[in-house]
Design an enzyme around this catalytic site. Structure first.
Site, PDB file in Angstrom:
ATOM      1  N   HIS A 335       0.835  -1.205   0.000  1.00  0.00           N
ATOM      2  CA  HIS A 335       0.000   0.000   0.000  1.00  0.00           C
ATOM      3  C   HIS A 335       0.866   1.249   0.000  1.00  0.00           C
ATOM      4  O   HIS A 335       0.707   2.145  -0.843  1.00  0.00           O
ATOM      5  CB  HIS A 335      -0.909  -0.011   1.234  1.00  0.00           C
ATOM      6  CG  HIS A 335      -1.681   1.268   1.433  1.00  0.00           C
ATOM      7  ND1 HIS A 335      -3.034   1.367   1.195  1.00  0.00           N
ATOM      8  CD2 HIS A 335      -1.304   2.499   1.865  1.00  0.00           C
ATOM      9  CE1 HIS A 335      -3.442   2.585   1.453  1.00  0.00           C
ATOM     10  NE2 HIS A 335      -2.399   3.307   1.866  1.00  0.00           N
ATOM     11  N   GLU A 336       1.789   1.329   0.955  1.00  0.00           N
ATOM     12  CA  GLU A 336       2.560   2.550   1.117  1.00  0.00           C
ATOM     13  C   GLU A 336       3.483   2.808  -0.074  1.00  0.00           C
ATOM     14  O   GLU A 336       3.597   3.935  -0.556  1.00  0.00           O
ATOM     15  CB  GLU A 336       3.369   2.495   2.415  1.00  0.00           C
ATOM     16  CG  GLU A 336       2.509   2.445   3.674  1.00  0.00           C
ATOM     17  CD  GLU A 336       1.573   3.638   3.817  1.00  0.00           C
ATOM     18  OE1 GLU A 336       1.789   4.670   3.153  1.00  0.00           O
ATOM     19  OE2 GLU A 336       0.608   3.536   4.581  1.00  0.00           O
ATOM     20  N   HIS A 339       1.922   4.404  -3.071  1.00  0.00           N
ATOM     21  CA  HIS A 339       1.805   5.866  -3.095  1.00  0.00           C
ATOM     22  C   HIS A 339       2.935   6.459  -3.925  1.00  0.00           C
ATOM     23  O   HIS A 339       2.749   7.449  -4.646  1.00  0.00           O
ATOM     24  CB  HIS A 339       1.848   6.441  -1.676  1.00  0.00           C
ATOM     25  CG  HIS A 339       0.539   6.374  -0.955  1.00  0.00           C
ATOM     26  ND1 HIS A 339      -0.616   6.936  -1.448  1.00  0.00           N
ATOM     27  CD2 HIS A 339       0.205   5.829   0.247  1.00  0.00           C
ATOM     28  CE1 HIS A 339      -1.613   6.738  -0.586  1.00  0.00           C
ATOM     29  NE2 HIS A 339      -1.137   6.067   0.440  1.00  0.00           N
ATOM     30  N   GLU A 359      -5.893   6.794  -2.404  1.00  0.00           N
ATOM     31  CA  GLU A 359      -5.875   5.758  -1.366  1.00  0.00           C
ATOM     32  C   GLU A 359      -6.380   4.415  -1.906  1.00  0.00           C
ATOM     33  O   GLU A 359      -5.848   3.357  -1.560  1.00  0.00           O
ATOM     34  CB  GLU A 359      -6.724   6.196  -0.168  1.00  0.00           C
ATOM     35  CG  GLU A 359      -6.014   7.143   0.780  1.00  0.00           C
ATOM     36  CD  GLU A 359      -4.814   6.498   1.447  1.00  0.00           C
ATOM     37  OE1 GLU A 359      -4.875   5.310   1.831  1.00  0.00           O
ATOM     38  OE2 GLU A 359      -3.792   7.188   1.584  1.00  0.00           O
ATOM     39  N   HIS A 423      -9.153   8.163   3.254  1.00  0.00           N
ATOM     40  CA  HIS A 423      -9.177   6.768   3.678  1.00  0.00           C
ATOM     41  C   HIS A 423     -10.602   6.197   3.672  1.00  0.00           C
ATOM     42  O   HIS A 423     -10.785   4.980   3.661  1.00  0.00           O
ATOM     43  CB  HIS A 423      -8.570   6.619   5.078  1.00  0.00           C
ATOM     44  CG  HIS A 423      -7.101   6.915   5.109  1.00  0.00           C
ATOM     45  ND1 HIS A 423      -6.612   8.169   5.425  1.00  0.00           N
ATOM     46  CD2 HIS A 423      -6.028   6.139   4.867  1.00  0.00           C
ATOM     47  CE1 HIS A 423      -5.293   8.142   5.369  1.00  0.00           C
ATOM     48  NE2 HIS A 423      -4.902   6.924   5.035  1.00  0.00           N
TER      49      HIS A 423
END
EC number: 3.4.24.-
Length: 656
Positions: A335-336, A339, A359, A423
């Protein structure tokens, strides 16, 4: 004569057929322009269509990225300045079809810029306002610079100030961008460059795994030479200072518990490697930034820090409650780091619809990384952060199949979505992706409702991810809305699978099922005849369609030739002879496919493309074989031109 693949995946041989003159005047596959050619063509289109991008006489443009499709179509992404000032929301993409004809633009900006260049408010006042806007601890305030904010409605002159420090929790770093109206002195909007996912950890998750490390003096370092020398280091529970690369004497890292500080590093290094591999193998992207380099992963950050974050350059993981529950789950890493990918590709914003899309993009690819890893200790699913137990009751952070189960996320788009925390507004994109991948109703991952009571049939997560990634890569812009995302994913589905293909129609249905409707014309339910995934029609005598026999393995970095013998079929083949190919392969970009006629003439059906990381080939190609008799031995030669991936020629057929 040899000819190129058409845009929809069909190969068409020039007049004169597959026979006479082939050897003397053979052509290669699709004409793929160089980067310089793509830019030159886009610049020409830009000059001719300035109004389409809302250009003023004071705008200047700079190429940021070039995307070239296997068909020869190009997508050139630009940034914009106005009187030399950066323009937020000024980005756009110029699309040119194979051969270079103009195919339109995707534009973030809504109106032509017409603002003065002199501020009524002083820079010092803007800096003071920006500092006051920060909700945490401030350690520095940068010098304000004049920019144009064109992200919504009428463009305005603004000061941008970067305020650094820590977020309200006192430990998460902050690099907050604040835009202050240069005429009124009021804050327009702000966003933090440090993007994170909150949660509480329960332990270490991946079990026993293999790691690539580097031998060093006296032992080994947790530096991964197979993934761009990405490294894992220990911050020793500080929030700044030196991060010491983890070392080990015997190359056996961790002990499965928090008593060994390297144990968290095992999860982190593994997650970084899986993320790197997913993007390279499945999407053809070499590293988070596309430069083949790995990124640092920092463990043991802060004190009782129940968070993990990406700061634009590296990953950082806290140790959780009591410094005993590191947040090092696979989908958190995916996920991170995603970004970083979305920032590099489309520079997605972080407010309004686009914040939720940003997100959702990270949830989508964090999930895809988890499935790709196929780790028995943390198998793939559509729950986000299910092992970090943010709620303290074993429930996950987010549910992609039914987002509102978390009590705050949105299942369906409404006017409230753009006003919400990214989110939670991400729920619309997460729900869309699940429906597109797995379908509605009862699934093995949970029951997924639709907002319009429709039934959606999924196309599989790999195809869904390919559509989303291509849309992000070639079409999405910094001010993307969910309505735009519908159109951009439909364009991507058309590029990859054909207009009105089953994949295209599923994309339409999935967006409508989350209350994101569009002006795209509905398909009539009949697949597009140019769709490469559409099987050829049947009918006719036994000479109409002839199919190969048993599957054949495709050797790695080698070739295989399959033959179809046609006998007792009078007459010639046609100008619309169909060659349907079904190949199972882990990286179809490795494959080159050629048709060899009974006379020995060769037609290139598919070129290899190292940037096409999708799996499998299921395509129908059209050739002009009217100069060939049907009788004889037709051959299909499949060549794997790169090493590292294998597959099988499952079947192929000739329809005359």
């Amino acid at each position: 004569m040899r000819k190129t693949l058409a845009a929809a995946g069909a190969a068409v041989l020039v007049a004169g057929g597959i026979g006479a003159g082939l050897a003397a005047s053979a052509q290669a596959g699709p004409s793929i322009p160089s980067r310089a050619q793509a830019i030159s063509t886009a610049n020409g289109a830009l000059t001719a269509h300035r109004s389409a991008i809302h250009a003023s006489s004071s705008d200047t443009f700079k190429v940021r990225r070039v995307v070239t499709d296997p068909t020869g179509a190009t997508h050139v992404r630009y940034t914009r300045t106005y009187h030399g000032m950066p323009v937020y929301g000024g980005d756009f993409v110029v699309h040119n079809a194979p051969g270079g004809s103009y195919a339109g633009v995707t534009v973030a900006q809504h109106r032509t810029i017409a603002v003065g260049t002199s501020a009524k408010v002083g820079a010092a006042t803007a800096a003071k306002t920006s500092r006051a806007d920060h909700q945490g601890k401030v350690t520095g305030v940068g010098d304000p610079r004049l920019v144009v904010d064109a992200t919504a409605g009428t463009p305005v002159l603004a000061y941008e100030t970067i305020v650094t420090g820590f977020q309200a929790d006192g430990q998460t770093p902050s690099k907050q961008h604040v835009l202050v109206d240069a005429d009124t002195g009021r804050t327009i909007r702000s966003w933090d460059e440090v993007e994170n996912v909150a949660g509480t950890g329960q332990g270490l998750f991946v079990g026993t795994v293999d790691l690539d490390t580097t031998q060093a003096s006296g032992g080994y370092e947790m530096v991964d030479p197979s993934h761009g020398d990405g490294y894992t280091c220990d911050l020793n529970n500080s929030t700044s200072g030196t991060c010491t690369t983890l070392t080990d004497s015997d190359n056996k890292w961790g002990n499965g518990s928090n008593s060994d500080r390297a144990t968290a590093g095992v999860d982190v290094a593994y997650g970084a490697a899986m993320t790197f591999d997913y993007y390279k193998q499945k999407q053809g992207r070499n590293g988070i930034f596309g430069d083949g380099k790995g990124v640092p992963s920092r463990v043991h950050y802060g004190n009782n820090y129940v968070n993990a974050f990406w700061d634009g350059q590296q990953m950082t993981y806290g140790d959780g409650a009591g410094n005993n529950a590191p947040l090092v789950e696979i989908d958190v890493a995916g996920h991170e780091m995603s970004h970083g990918v979305s920032e590099a590709l489309a520079d997605l914003g972080y407010s309004g619809d686009v914040g939720g899309i940003n997100e959702a993009n990270s949830d989508i690819f964090g999930t895809m990384v988890e499935f790709y890893a196929n780790n028995s200790e943390d198998p793939g699913d559509y729950d986000i952060g299910e092992k970090i137990d943010i709620n303290g009751d074993g429930t996950p952070l987010r549910y992609m199949y039914h987002p509102s189960l978390d009590g705050a996320s949105y299942d369906c788009w409404s006017s409230a979505v753009p006003q919400s925390d990214p989110h939670y507004s991400s729920g619309v994109g997460n729900h869309l992706f699940f429906l597109l991948a797995e379908g509605s109703g009862d699934t093995q991952y949970g029951n997924s409702p639709t907002c319009n009571n429709s039934t959606v049939t999924g196309i599989g997560r790999d195809k869904a991810a390919n559509i989303w990634y291509h849309a992000l890569d070639a079409y999405m812009v910094s001010t993307e809305t969910y309505a735009q995302a519908r159109q951009d994913t439909l364009k991507a589905a058309t590029d990859l699978y054909g207009q009105c293909s089953a994949e295209y129609q599923a994309t339409q249905s999935a967006w409508s099922a989350v209350s994101v409707d569009g002006s795209d014309a509905p398909c009539d339910g009949t697949p597009d005849p140019t769709d490469p995934t559409t099987p050829p029609p049947g009918g006719g005598d036994n000479c109409d369609t002839v199919t190969s026999a048993a599957p054949q393995a495709i050797p790695d970095n080698g070739s295989v030739t399959s033959s179809i013998a046609v006998a007792d079929c009078a007459g010639n083949a046609t100008a619309q002879t169909k060659i349907t190919v079904h190949i199972s392969h882990t990286y179809r970009g490795d494959l080159q496919i050629d048709l060899i006629s009974p006379k020995g003439d060769t037609a290139r059906l598919k070129n290899a493309n190292p940037y096409d990381g999708a799996a499998d080939v299921d395509a129908t190609y059209t050739v002009n074989a009217s100069d060939e008799t049907r009788d004889g031995t037709w051959k299909l030669k499949v060549t794997d031109v790169y090493s590292g991936d294998t597959g099988t020629l499952d079947s192929w057929s000739v329809q005359f």
